[in-house]
Enzyme design. Structure first.
Site, PDB file in Angstrom:
ATOM      1  N   SER A 114      28.557  39.355  34.355  1.00  0.00           N
ATOM      2  CA  SER A 114      28.509  38.865  35.728  1.00  0.00           C
ATOM      3  C   SER A 114      27.314  37.924  35.882  1.00  0.00           C
ATOM      4  CB  SER A 114      28.442  40.043  36.712  1.00  0.00           C
ATOM      5  OG  SER A 114      28.699  39.626  38.031  1.00  0.00           O
ATOM      6  N   GLU A 207      35.677  34.442  33.706  1.00  0.00           N
ATOM      7  CA  GLU A 207      36.170  35.499  34.581  1.00  0.00           C
ATOM      8  C   GLU A 207      35.449  35.359  35.917  1.00  0.00           C
ATOM      9  OE1 GLU A 207      34.477  38.501  35.827  1.00  0.00           O
ATOM     10  OE2 GLU A 207      32.576  37.594  35.208  1.00  0.00           O
ATOM     11  N   HIS A 272      35.386  42.097  35.909  1.00  0.00           N
ATOM     12  CA  HIS A 272      35.108  43.047  36.979  1.00  0.00           C
ATOM     13  C   HIS A 272      36.255  44.015  37.254  1.00  0.00           C
ATOM     14  CE1 HIS A 272      32.016  39.976  37.676  1.00  0.00           C
ATOM     15  NE2 HIS A 272      31.371  40.869  38.395  1.00  0.00           N
TER      16      HIS A 272
END
Length: 301
Positions: A114, A207, A272
């Protein structure tokens, strides 16, 4: 022209010490402790440095405090790996404060995902160190078996081939190149900085979470117009979790890369979502869209 450094993967072994850094947002103490227990159950020792539990607005301490922890962990020869406590935001702010010469001279495995994409990308490009796109510490305590198995195997240097969904292959072909990338929003925010990713000759992984399709479109369009996607040899995407109108995303990606003539695959269980497989970043990978798999072939230290 600057010569690229071929990154080396610094694998871990049982009883190695993993240090905890908090380069981004503040974290929940209970989730943090569960993550520590998870690492210990895998046979690793965990070192929690002073200052890792700091608080400054939404961040886990001031920029200097968070950067100092990272610099100290990399400089400590007794620390063999470093895991980010959580994502959120803040890792980008540390990049100018890190001692990149010291980091390059003391290579060790960094783990996270992330927001920590900013660190992973920079470790690969500036320090020549492979990193692990994998759960953050607070994610480990609630991770499922598939995620934990992938994490445990990969950080010890066991690179398992990942089969891709054959029904999510957008363009066929086979490509070999360094696997780079991570969280799309973070990568886009690095454009125009001294830490802008270099994707030439690489397989790019992307992502994201909570971004509607039109924002995914806007980010990829910006990357293309900025020339950041020039020379990409392949594309593989993870989950686009909680992204409104996600059914549009395959079409958007095809439009962005319509003239590239490269393999493009979607749907890998990374990001996620409920499953977050671990990806060694920075080493050579093979993306075979015709046979729907991703595998690795690079140096292990």
């Amino acid at each position: 022209m600057k010569t690229r450094v071929e990154p080396v993967f610094c694998s871990l072994k049982p009883k190695d010490v993993i240090g905890v850094a908090a380069p981004s947002a503040r974290f929940d103490a209970q989730a943090f402790e569960k993550g520590v227990q998870c690492l210990e159950s895998m046979g690793f020792q965990v070192y929690i440095p002073n200052g890792v539990t700091g608080r400054h607005r939404y961040l886990a301490g001031t920029d200097r405090q968070r950067a100092d922890v990272l610099n100290l962990l990399f400089a400590d020869p007794g620390i063999k790996g470093i895991i980010a406590a959580r994502g959120g935001f803040g890792a980008m702010r540390l990049l100018p404060l890190l001692d990149w010469d010291s980091i390059a001279g003391n290579p060790k495995l960094f783990m996270g995902f992330s927001d920590t994409t900013a660190l992973i990308s920079s470790l690969v490009s500036k320090a020549g160190i492979c990193a692990l796109h994998a759960p953050n510490l607070v994610s480990l305590g609630r991770a499922d078996k598939k995620t934990l198995d992938s994490f445990a195997k990969t950080l010890t240097g066991c690179f398992t081939r990942i089969d891709l969904p054959s029904d999510q292959v957008l363009a066929g072909g086979r490509a070999t190149g360094r696997l780079v990338g991570g969280n799309l929003s973070t990568l886009v925010h690095m454009i125009g900085t001294a830490y802008q990713p270099d994707f030439r000759g690489s397989i790019i992984f992307m992502e994201d979470v909570g971004e509607p399709a039109y924002k995914i479109d806007r980010m990829l369009t910006q990357m293309k117009m900025a020339g950041v996607l020039d020379g990409v040899k392949g594309v593989v995407t993870g989950s686009f979790e909680n992204c409104d109108n996600d059914a549009y995303i395959p079409e958007i990606i095809q439009e962005v890369f319509f003239d590239a003539n490269i393999p493009i695959c979607m749907g890998i269980d990374v990001g996620h979502g409920a499953v977050n497989l671990s990806l060694p970043m920075g080493g050579n990978a093979i993306l075979d869209a015709d046979h729907a798999y991703l595998e690795w072939d690079f140096s292990v230290k």
